[in-house]
Write a protein that holds these residues in place. Structure first.
Motif, PDB file in Angstrom:
ATOM      1  N   ASP A  88       9.369  65.363  -2.407  1.00 52.11           N
ATOM      2  CA  ASP A  88       9.596  66.776  -2.105  1.00 52.11           C
ATOM      3  C   ASP A  88      10.545  67.374  -3.133  1.00 52.11           C
ATOM      4  O   ASP A  88      11.521  66.743  -3.533  1.00 52.11           O
ATOM      5  N   ASN A  89      10.271  68.595  -3.556  1.00 53.63           N
ATOM      6  CA  ASN A  89      11.098  69.314  -4.527  1.00 53.63           C
ATOM      7  C   ASN A  89      11.197  68.579  -5.864  1.00 53.63           C
ATOM      8  O   ASN A  89      12.266  68.455  -6.444  1.00 53.63           O
ATOM      9  N   THR A  95       5.593  67.878  -3.938  1.00 51.18           N
ATOM     10  CA  THR A  95       5.810  69.328  -3.933  1.00 51.18           C
ATOM     11  C   THR A  95       6.684  69.669  -5.129  1.00 51.18           C
ATOM     12  O   THR A  95       7.636  68.960  -5.428  1.00 51.18           O
ATOM     13  N   SER A  96       6.326  70.750  -5.802  1.00 50.33           N
ATOM     14  CA  SER A  96       7.057  71.091  -7.012  1.00 50.33           C
ATOM     15  C   SER A  96       6.861  72.556  -7.373  1.00 50.33           C
ATOM     16  O   SER A  96       5.830  73.145  -7.085  1.00 50.33           O
ATOM     17  N   ARG A  97       7.869  73.110  -8.039  1.00 51.84           N
ATOM     18  CA  ARG A  97       7.759  74.437  -8.644  1.00 51.84           C
ATOM     19  C   ARG A  97       7.587  74.307 -10.152  1.00 51.84           C
ATOM     20  O   ARG A  97       7.491  75.288 -10.853  1.00 51.84           O
ATOM     21  N   THR A 152      -4.258  69.803  -7.133  1.00 51.18           N
ATOM     22  CA  THR A 152      -3.253  70.834  -6.877  1.00 51.18           C
ATOM     23  C   THR A 152      -3.710  71.767  -5.762  1.00 51.18           C
ATOM     24  O   THR A 152      -4.861  72.180  -5.735  1.00 51.18           O
TER      25      THR A 152
END
Length: 173
Positions: free
Chosen positions: A15-16, A43-45, A55
């Protein structure tokens, strides 16, 4: 190693995963189980993470979802007046879940009526966005010697935008 030997199906969540450089000369794939029956969710930005698998982009919230979040986080009940004002609030906040949740927490903490929030927000925008809720999960630690620091919504937005556009280092200054 444990998941590779696991007999039952497993789920591994990263996560993140927003800073791939933090892995220092290692790739995230080095942490994947070599075998076994399981799934990996990341999960990623970070735009570069799209190359790691299938994706599923997450878009803005729908109006119905955004209203539900605002009412839930603010603690206010739904009636015609509140619903009309809530729509104005979520539109002003661009249907962004983080902003809506922050606004709801601010409304609850200060017992501000929905009809007064936007005027209050416009007058005190910087103060509202710099406030950090008590149960806030977004934190940053720049160096080993520094204490962990909670990030305000404004800082979190800036970091997210920087990671999406590739200017993450500029946003951290």
């Amino acid at each position: 190693r444990i998941l590779s030997a696991w007999k039952n199906p497993w789920l591994l969540v990263f996560d993140n995963f927003d800073e791939p450089k933090a892995f220092k000369n290692k790739q995230i794939r080095e942490y994947y189980p070599r075998r076994g029956r399981g799934f990996i969710i990341l999960t990623s930005r970070d735009a570069g993470s799209k190359t790691l698998g299938s994706t599923i982009p997450v878009s803005d919230m729908l109006e119905k979802e955004a209203l539900e979040l605002l009412f839930l986080s603010s603690g206010y009940g739904r009636d015609d007046d509140n619903n009309t004002e809530a729509k104005r609030i979520i539109q002003r906040l661009g249907y962004l879940a983080l902003a809506i949740d922050q606004a709801g927490a601010y409304i609850r903490a200060r017992s501000i009526e929905f009809h007064a929030f936007l005027d209050h927000f416009n007058e005190r925008r910087d103060v509202i966005l710099k406030e950090t809720p008590k149960l806030w999960e977004y934190r940053r630690k720049k160096g080993e010697a520094e204490a962990e620091q909670s990030l305000s919504v404004a800082t979190t937005w800036e970091l997210s935008l920087g990671q999406i556009t590739g200017d993450a280092e500029e946003c951290e200054k």
